[in-house]
Design a protein around this motif. Structure first.
Motif, mmCIF file in Angstrom:
data_model
loop_
_atom_site.group_PDB
_atom_site.id
_atom_site.type_symbol
_atom_site.label_atom_id
_atom_site.label_comp_id
_atom_site.label_asym_id
_atom_site.label_seq_id
_atom_site.Cartn_x
_atom_site.Cartn_y
_atom_site.Cartn_z
ATOM 1 N N VAL A 276 0.857 -1.176 0.000
ATOM 2 C CA VAL A 276 0.000 0.000 0.000
ATOM 3 C C VAL A 276 0.898 1.232 0.000
ATOM 4 N N VAL A 277 0.737 2.106 -0.997
ATOM 5 C CA VAL A 277 1.555 3.312 -1.112
ATOM 6 C C VAL A 277 0.708 4.525 -0.754
ATOM 7 N N VAL A 278 1.221 5.351 0.148
ATOM 8 C CA VAL A 278 0.495 6.527 0.619
ATOM 9 C C VAL A 278 1.296 7.773 0.268
ATOM 10 N N ASP A 279 0.677 8.706 -0.461
ATOM 11 C CA ASP A 279 1.331 9.967 -0.780
ATOM 12 C C ASP A 279 0.969 10.971 0.303
ATOM 13 N N ALA A 280 1.926 11.202 1.202
ATOM 14 C CA ALA A 280 1.682 12.110 2.335
ATOM 15 C C ALA A 280 2.672 13.265 2.342
ATOM 16 N N ALA A 281 3.226 13.606 1.190
ATOM 17 C CA ALA A 281 4.263 14.628 1.118
ATOM 18 C C ALA A 281 3.798 15.959 1.703
ATOM 19 N N ASP A 282 2.567 16.354 1.390
ATOM 20 C CA ASP A 282 2.078 17.649 1.874
ATOM 21 C C ASP A 282 2.038 17.693 3.396
ATOM 22 N N ARG A 283 1.631 16.601 4.029
ATOM 23 C CA ARG A 283 1.551 16.582 5.487
ATOM 24 C C ARG A 283 2.937 16.723 6.121
ATOM 25 N N PHE A 284 3.918 16.058 5.550
ATOM 26 C CA PHE A 284 5.275 16.145 6.093
ATOM 27 C C PHE A 284 5.863 17.539 5.898
ATOM 28 N N LEU A 285 5.653 18.115 4.706
ATOM 29 C CA LEU A 285 6.214 19.442 4.440
ATOM 30 C C LEU A 285 5.533 20.501 5.295
ATOM 31 N N ASP A 286 4.238 20.342 5.554
ATOM 32 C CA ASP A 286 3.549 21.268 6.449
ATOM 33 C C ASP A 286 4.139 21.198 7.859
ATOM 34 N N ALA A 287 4.437 19.967 8.317
ATOM 35 C CA ALA A 287 4.986 19.796 9.660
ATOM 36 C C ALA A 287 6.393 20.358 9.778
ATOM 37 N N LEU A 288 7.116 20.429 8.651
ATOM 38 C CA LEU A 288 8.493 20.920 8.664
ATOM 39 C C LEU A 288 8.597 22.416 8.419
ATOM 40 N N GLU A 289 7.481 23.057 8.141
ATOM 41 C CA GLU A 289 7.519 24.490 7.846
ATOM 42 C C GLU A 289 8.071 25.273 9.038
ATOM 43 N N GLY A 290 9.100 26.055 8.785
ATOM 44 C CA GLY A 290 9.702 26.880 9.821
ATOM 45 C C GLY A 290 10.648 26.148 10.751
ATOM 46 N N VAL A 291 10.863 24.838 10.549
ATOM 47 C CA VAL A 291 11.723 24.046 11.431
ATOM 48 C C VAL A 291 13.138 23.983 10.849
ATOM 49 N N GLU A 292 14.120 24.384 11.632
ATOM 50 C CA GLU A 292 15.510 24.337 11.184
ATOM 51 C C GLU A 292 16.374 23.405 12.011
ATOM 52 N N ASP A 293 16.058 23.224 13.292
ATOM 53 C CA ASP A 293 16.849 22.374 14.165
ATOM 54 C C ASP A 293 16.723 20.910 13.745
ATOM 55 N N PRO A 294 17.846 20.199 13.560
ATOM 56 C CA PRO A 294 17.780 18.817 13.064
ATOM 57 C C PRO A 294 17.021 17.866 13.982
ATOM 58 N N GLU A 295 17.133 18.019 15.298
ATOM 59 C CA GLU A 295 16.398 17.134 16.198
ATOM 60 C C GLU A 295 14.897 17.395 16.103
ATOM 61 N N GLN A 296 14.532 18.657 15.956
ATOM 62 C CA GLN A 296 13.114 18.976 15.797
ATOM 63 C C GLN A 296 12.582 18.449 14.468
ATOM 64 N N LYS A 297 13.420 18.470 13.440
ATOM 65 C CA LYS A 297 13.023 17.870 12.160
ATOM 66 C C LYS A 297 12.700 16.388 12.350
ATOM 67 N N ARG A 298 13.598 15.679 13.039
ATOM 68 C CA ARG A 298 13.409 14.245 13.236
ATOM 69 C C ARG A 298 12.105 13.967 13.987
ATOM 70 N N LYS A 299 11.862 14.759 15.027
ATOM 71 C CA LYS A 299 10.643 14.551 15.809
ATOM 72 C C LYS A 299 9.397 14.840 14.985
ATOM 73 N N ALA A 300 9.454 15.899 14.189
ATOM 74 C CA ALA A 300 8.300 16.233 13.347
ATOM 75 C C ALA A 300 8.042 15.139 12.318
ATOM 76 N N ILE A 301 9.098 14.670 11.665
ATOM 77 C CA ILE A 301 8.956 13.617 10.649
ATOM 78 C C ILE A 301 8.460 12.326 11.287
ATOM 79 N N GLY A 302 9.028 11.960 12.449
ATOM 80 C CA GLY A 302 8.598 10.737 13.130
ATOM 81 C C GLY A 302 7.159 10.797 13.576
ATOM 82 N N GLY A 303 6.728 11.966 14.078
ATOM 83 C CA GLY A 303 5.347 12.092 14.534
ATOM 84 C C GLY A 303 4.345 11.949 13.406
ATOM 85 N N VAL A 304 4.624 12.595 12.279
ATOM 86 C CA VAL A 304 3.718 12.486 11.137
ATOM 87 C C VAL A 304 3.708 11.062 10.598
#
Length: 516
Positions: free
Chosen positions: A277-305
């Motif tokens: 099953v393939v899910v296109d969720a690119a928009d959700r991930f990019l929305d969660a990363l908007e304004g995020v620069e810190d690498p650890e915060q990126k990881r947490k945002a990506i993992g949560g989504v």
């Protein structure tokens, strides 16, 4: 794993403990790493054919240092102490461990006789070894005799053949000890009498049986498939065990390399026959990363989504799954059982982890006994295509941590094109398999350039290529200048918005392999 002879490694905090395990596995003997707090009853029940005591940063005289249940030395099981492990054997045996004689680097070893631990060595010749210690032993404990020495170490190795207990002050597990593998091999086969039965084929047969026993005859299983080596091998192994009861979910997070999604669909759906099953969720991930620069915060945002998307997809697909496949590897497991506790967190593990406690799944982790190179061997045995098995590691957060600074769709597209050119050129040059990992990074700066007699102010791409055995340490790859020239020219000419290419010549340590 009781069908195989196996070796127990007690870890006293050495930076080389994983190397000991890898060397033993390379001899096709199964081994595990455990903390030195294991008592004699636990060790007896574990059923080791041999025990290795690792090195470590401590002195046997310091307060609160890791030690050994002395009764383990009386089990009748062959024991090899390495560096601190040797000093501990000497200390518990009543010998004095001398302090304050630091020795780091190469030395010349001369053995007393070519037998037992040093079978095949010539007493008339020196062999290079690697030392890394602050304490040493000048006189072996009662009942032990000197087996080897160096110009500065009167006791570079000792042993008691009747007890089957040995010690070496050097590190046979590192490559700089040029005949170290022979020492370990002699211990495994001449002293412990192990059988080299730990093979990829044997692992597959045993794993399939274990998975079937764990999952049963009816339960459904799901797997988060990334397309990387670990998840691909884990999914294929579980599919062999449970067949169509496995559903793989591939989340397109918009942070993938060029052609990644198409390659996964082609291999697993069309060629391997696995339900995907393939899910296109690119928009959700990019929305969660908007304004995020810190690498650890990126990881947490990506993992949560990822967790949210994965859970919802499992519900929407109506799999009814009660088991979840994870590609956990052995290095992930043993980080939590070192002598000093878990290692300091340099950065969160690349693979999406930290699953919530309330997720309604039991974990199936078929690779948790394996190192990365062993996973590749199992994958080849399972018939996976080399394009998956031989590929370089790719982090779970994907290009999200290779676009330094804030992540935007345009910057991802720029990096994706540059990275594809880079990998294409090193493959064309026949270098891909020599390199452990290669990738491009988009830097959060612009530089002035000149193109067509006009001033430009565009992006900078950095190229990274390293050699390594397991990713724990790494050295930068000496890329041929003509290859670098072609790569740089193509990226600047073919990727809009890039006017400068740099090459990273940092080793790990002090740098890490990934930039974030």
């Amino acid at each position: 794993m009781h069908d195989h002879d196996r070796v127990l490694i007690l870890d006293f905090g050495s930076q080389y403990t994983q190397l000991i395990a890898r060397r033993i596995r390379e001899e096709r003997v199964y081994c595990e790493i455990h903390p030195p707090t294991r008592d004699v009853e636990w060790v007896r029940e574990w059923g080791a054919s041999g025990i290795i005591l690792s090195g470590g940063p401590s002195s046997v005289y310091d307060e609160g240092v890791p030690t050994l249940d002395p009764a383990i030395l009386e089990l009748g099981v062959p024991i090899l102490g390495i560096c601190y492990g040797m000093q501990l054997v000497a200390h518990l045996g009543g010998a004095k461990v001398e302090r304050g004689k630091r020795e780091y680097g190469r030395a010349g070893l001369r053995v007393v006789e070519a037998s037992g631990l040093f079978d095949g060595f010539d007493p008339a010749e020196e062999s290079q070894i690697w030392c890394s210690h602050g304490d040493h032993v000048d006189t072996p404990p009662p009942g032990f005799r000197v087996l080897a020495s160096t110009s500065s170490l009167p006791v570079a190795a000792f042993g008691n053949e009747d007890l089957g207990i040995y010690g070496v002050q050097f590190h046979p597990e590192v490559a700089h000890s040029v005949r170290g593998e022979e020492v370990l091999s002699n211990f495994l086969f001449s002293i412990c009498h192990c059988s080299p039965s730990w093979t990829a084929g044997a692992f597959i047969d045993e794993s399939v049986a274990r998975i079937r026993a764990q999952v049963g005859d009816e339960a459904a299983v799901i797997c988060g498939l990334s397309g990387g080596v670990d998840s691909s091998v884990a999914a294929t192994l579980v599919h062999r065990a449970v067949g169509d009861r496995l559903t793989c979910i591939f989340v397109d997070n918009g942070l993938l390399r060029k052609g990644e999604r198409e390659g996964v669909e082609r291999t697993f759906r069309k060629h391997m026959g696995i339900r995907l099953v393939v899910v296109d969720a690119a928009d959700r991930f990019l929305d969660a990363l908007e304004g995020v620069e810190d690498p650890e915060q990126k990881r947490k945002a990506i993992g949560g989504v990822f967790i949210d998307v994965f859970n919802q997809t499992a519900i929407d697909e109506g799999t009814g799954a009660t088991f979840l496949v994870q590609g956990t590897l052995y290095p992930d497991v043993i980080e939590s059982v070192s002598a000093g506790g878990p290692s300091v967190t340099i950065k969160t593990h690349h693979n999406v982890g930290g699953l919530p406690d309330d997720m309604p799944f039991d974990l199936v982790e078929p690779l948790r006994e394996l190192f990365k190179d062993e996973v590749r061997q199992v994958g080849r045995e399972l018939g996976l295509p080399e394009e998956f098995i031989g590929r370089h590691p790719f982090p779970g957060p994907g290009l999200g941590i290779r676009v330094l600074g804030e992540v935007h769709r345009e910057r991802l597209d720029t990096l994706r094109e540059a990275d594809a050119i880079y990998l294409e050129e090193i493959r064309e040059a026949g270098l891909y398999d020599e390199i452990w990992q290669a990738f491009a990074v988009l830097l959060p700066v612009r530089s002035v350039g000149v193109m067509g007699d006009a001033r430009t102010y565009d992006h900078v791409v950095a190229l990274r290529a390293v050699t390594s055995r397991d990713g724990m340490t790494a050295d930068w790859y000496p890329m041929p200048h003509e290859v670098l020239s072609r790569i740089s020219t193509r990226i600047i000419n073919e990727v809009d918005g890039v006017n400068r290419v740099a090459y990273d010549i940092s080793s790990k340590p002090p740098a890490t392999i990934e930039w974030e």
